[in-house]
Design a protein around this motif. Structure first.
Motif, PDB file in Angstrom:
ATOM      1  N   ILE A 143       0.837  -1.200   0.000  1.00  0.00           N
ATOM      2  CA  ILE A 143       0.000   0.000   0.000  1.00  0.00           C
ATOM      3  C   ILE A 143       0.874   1.254   0.000  1.00  0.00           C
ATOM      4  CG2 ILE A 143      -1.597   1.346   1.441  1.00  0.00           C
ATOM      5  CD1 ILE A 143      -2.863  -1.424   2.199  1.00  0.00           C
ATOM      6  N   ILE A 144       1.887   1.274   0.839  1.00  0.00           N
ATOM      7  CA  ILE A 144       2.794   2.422   0.895  1.00  0.00           C
ATOM      8  C   ILE A 144       3.515   2.595  -0.429  1.00  0.00           C
ATOM      9  CG2 ILE A 144       4.914   3.276   1.995  1.00  0.00           C
ATOM     10  CD1 ILE A 144       3.681   1.798   4.578  1.00  0.00           C
ATOM     11  N   HIS A 145       3.986   1.501  -0.997  1.00  0.00           N
ATOM     12  CA  HIS A 145       4.659   1.543  -2.297  1.00  0.00           C
ATOM     13  C   HIS A 145       3.760   2.211  -3.337  1.00  0.00           C
ATOM     14  CE1 HIS A 145       7.169  -0.214  -5.601  1.00  0.00           C
ATOM     15  NE2 HIS A 145       6.015  -0.065  -6.252  1.00  0.00           N
ATOM     16  N   GLU A 146       2.532   1.770  -3.420  1.00  0.00           N
ATOM     17  CA  GLU A 146       1.633   2.285  -4.454  1.00  0.00           C
ATOM     18  C   GLU A 146       1.296   3.759  -4.230  1.00  0.00           C
ATOM     19  OE1 GLU A 146      -0.061   2.431  -7.954  1.00  0.00           O
ATOM     20  OE2 GLU A 146       1.022   0.678  -7.214  1.00  0.00           O
ATOM     21  N   ILE A 147       1.059   4.163  -2.996  1.00  0.00           N
ATOM     22  CA  ILE A 147       0.761   5.574  -2.721  1.00  0.00           C
ATOM     23  C   ILE A 147       1.979   6.436  -3.035  1.00  0.00           C
ATOM     24  CG2 ILE A 147       0.220   7.256  -0.914  1.00  0.00           C
ATOM     25  CD1 ILE A 147      -1.472   5.021   0.426  1.00  0.00           C
ATOM     26  N   ASP A 148       3.162   5.944  -2.714  1.00  0.00           N
ATOM     27  CA  ASP A 148       4.377   6.728  -2.933  1.00  0.00           C
ATOM     28  C   ASP A 148       4.779   6.774  -4.402  1.00  0.00           C
ATOM     29  OD1 ASP A 148       6.588   8.278  -1.900  1.00  0.00           O
ATOM     30  OD2 ASP A 148       7.865   6.540  -2.244  1.00  0.00           O
ATOM     31  N   LEU A 149       4.745   5.636  -5.077  1.00  0.00           N
ATOM     32  CA  LEU A 149       5.286   5.552  -6.433  1.00  0.00           C
ATOM     33  C   LEU A 149       4.238   5.601  -7.544  1.00  0.00           C
ATOM     34  CD1 LEU A 149       8.028   2.863  -5.790  1.00  0.00           C
ATOM     35  CD2 LEU A 149       8.264   5.349  -5.803  1.00  0.00           C
ATOM     36  N   HIS A 150       2.993   5.322  -7.215  1.00  0.00           N
ATOM     37  CA  HIS A 150       1.913   5.332  -8.210  1.00  0.00           C
ATOM     38  C   HIS A 150       2.327   4.595  -9.488  1.00  0.00           C
ATOM     39  CE1 HIS A 150      -0.500   8.171  -5.901  1.00  0.00           C
ATOM     40  NE2 HIS A 150       0.597   8.865  -5.707  1.00  0.00           N
ATOM     41  N   ASP A 151       2.904   3.405  -9.331  1.00  0.00           N
ATOM     42  CA  ASP A 151       3.398   2.679 -10.507  1.00  0.00           C
ATOM     43  C   ASP A 151       2.489   1.524 -10.934  1.00  0.00           C
ATOM     44  OD1 ASP A 151       3.923   0.772  -8.558  1.00  0.00           O
ATOM     45  OD2 ASP A 151       6.097   0.775  -8.836  1.00  0.00           O
ATOM     46  N   GLY A 152       1.350   1.375 -10.279  1.00  0.00           N
ATOM     47  CA  GLY A 152       0.411   0.330 -10.662  1.00  0.00           C
ATOM     48  C   GLY A 152       0.816  -1.074 -10.253  1.00  0.00           C
ATOM     49  N   SER A 153       1.823  -1.196  -9.393  1.00  0.00           N
ATOM     50  CA  SER A 153       2.272  -2.521  -8.973  1.00  0.00           C
ATOM     51  C   SER A 153       1.265  -3.237  -8.082  1.00  0.00           C
ATOM     52  CB  SER A 153       3.602  -2.415  -8.215  1.00  0.00           C
ATOM     53  OG  SER A 153       4.632  -2.028  -9.077  1.00  0.00           O
ATOM     54  N   TYR A 154       0.501  -2.477  -7.316  1.00  0.00           N
ATOM     55  CA  TYR A 154      -0.405  -3.086  -6.344  1.00  0.00           C
ATOM     56  C   TYR A 154      -1.772  -2.436  -6.426  1.00  0.00           C
ATOM     57  CZ  TYR A 154       4.103  -4.614  -4.638  1.00  0.00           C
ATOM     58  OH  TYR A 154       5.356  -5.157  -4.558  1.00  0.00           O
ATOM     59  N   ASN A 155      -2.789  -3.230  -6.104  1.00  0.00           N
ATOM     60  CA  ASN A 155      -4.151  -2.738  -6.148  1.00  0.00           C
ATOM     61  C   ASN A 155      -4.900  -3.271  -4.932  1.00  0.00           C
ATOM     62  OD1 ASN A 155      -6.562  -1.626  -6.929  1.00  0.00           O
ATOM     63  ND2 ASN A 155      -7.049  -3.247  -8.395  1.00  0.00           N
ATOM     64  N   HIS A 156      -4.911  -2.487  -3.878  1.00  0.00           N
ATOM     65  CA  HIS A 156      -5.654  -2.842  -2.670  1.00  0.00           C
ATOM     66  C   HIS A 156      -6.742  -1.786  -2.470  1.00  0.00           C
ATOM     67  CE1 HIS A 156      -2.828  -5.963  -1.418  1.00  0.00           C
ATOM     68  NE2 HIS A 156      -1.845  -5.128  -1.679  1.00  0.00           N
ATOM     69  N   PRO A 157      -7.914  -2.171  -2.030  1.00  0.00           N
ATOM     70  CA  PRO A 157      -9.001  -1.196  -1.872  1.00  0.00           C
ATOM     71  C   PRO A 157      -8.674  -0.090  -0.863  1.00  0.00           C
ATOM     72  CG  PRO A 157      -9.623  -3.323  -0.930  1.00  0.00           C
ATOM     73  CD  PRO A 157      -8.337  -3.533  -1.661  1.00  0.00           C
TER      74      PRO A 157
END
Length: 156
Positions: A102-116
């Motif tokens: 979740i932190i990765h996706e919020i920080d990098l916005h790279d589409g690697s993860y998709n959690h609600p």
């Protein structure tokens, strides 16, 4: 597995002993956002509960720096600082991997993860940035936020 499938290159991160990082001051840039707030939580919960956090753009030579230019701990390959610290200290705990995603996706916005949860947590953090909160207020709120998320994800 996800990183291997996407072709991302592997990164070599040295394993460190947390005992060597006790009773130090950790420095990062002012106005912390998701990666710095979560890294502070990680430092205080898994490395040194009495760590001093200093917000500055000019760290002292004795400071342990993170998520700032030329920092000891920062983005490594496709990992955010939070993930780099986890890898550096080999931190393992139930719920930590989901929190890292979740932190990765919020920080990098790279589409690697998709959690609600990503959208809500991102909106909350964006709201804090719009308020005139001190670094200490952001840190205190961040510690409470990540304590709650870790408790929830760890019980699943």
């Amino acid at each position: 597995e996800r990183r291997l499938a996407s072709g991302d290159e592997a990164v070599d991160i040295a394993v460190l002993d947390s005992a060597e990082f006790l009773s130090h001051t950790w420095a990062t840039r002012p106005q912390p956002h998701v990666d710095r707030l979560s890294s502070i939580w990680l430092i205080k919960r898994f490395i040194d509960q009495n760590a001093t956090i200093r917000y500055t753009n000019k760290p002292n030579t004795t400071d342990i720096t993170f998520d700032m230019p030329d920092a000891q701990f920062g983005h490594t390959g496709n990992l955010c600082t939070f993930e780099t610290i986890i890898a550096s200290f080999q931190i393992k705990a139930a719920g930590l991997s989901k929190l890292a995603e979740i932190i990765h996706e919020i920080d990098l916005h790279d589409g690697s993860y998709n959690h609600p949860e990503i959208t809500g947590i991102d909106a909350l953090l964006a709201g804090w940035r719009k308020q005139t909160l001190t670094d200490q207020q952001l840190e205190d709120r961040g510690l409470a936020l990540f304590d709650g998320l870790f408790a929830e994800f760890g019980k699943r």
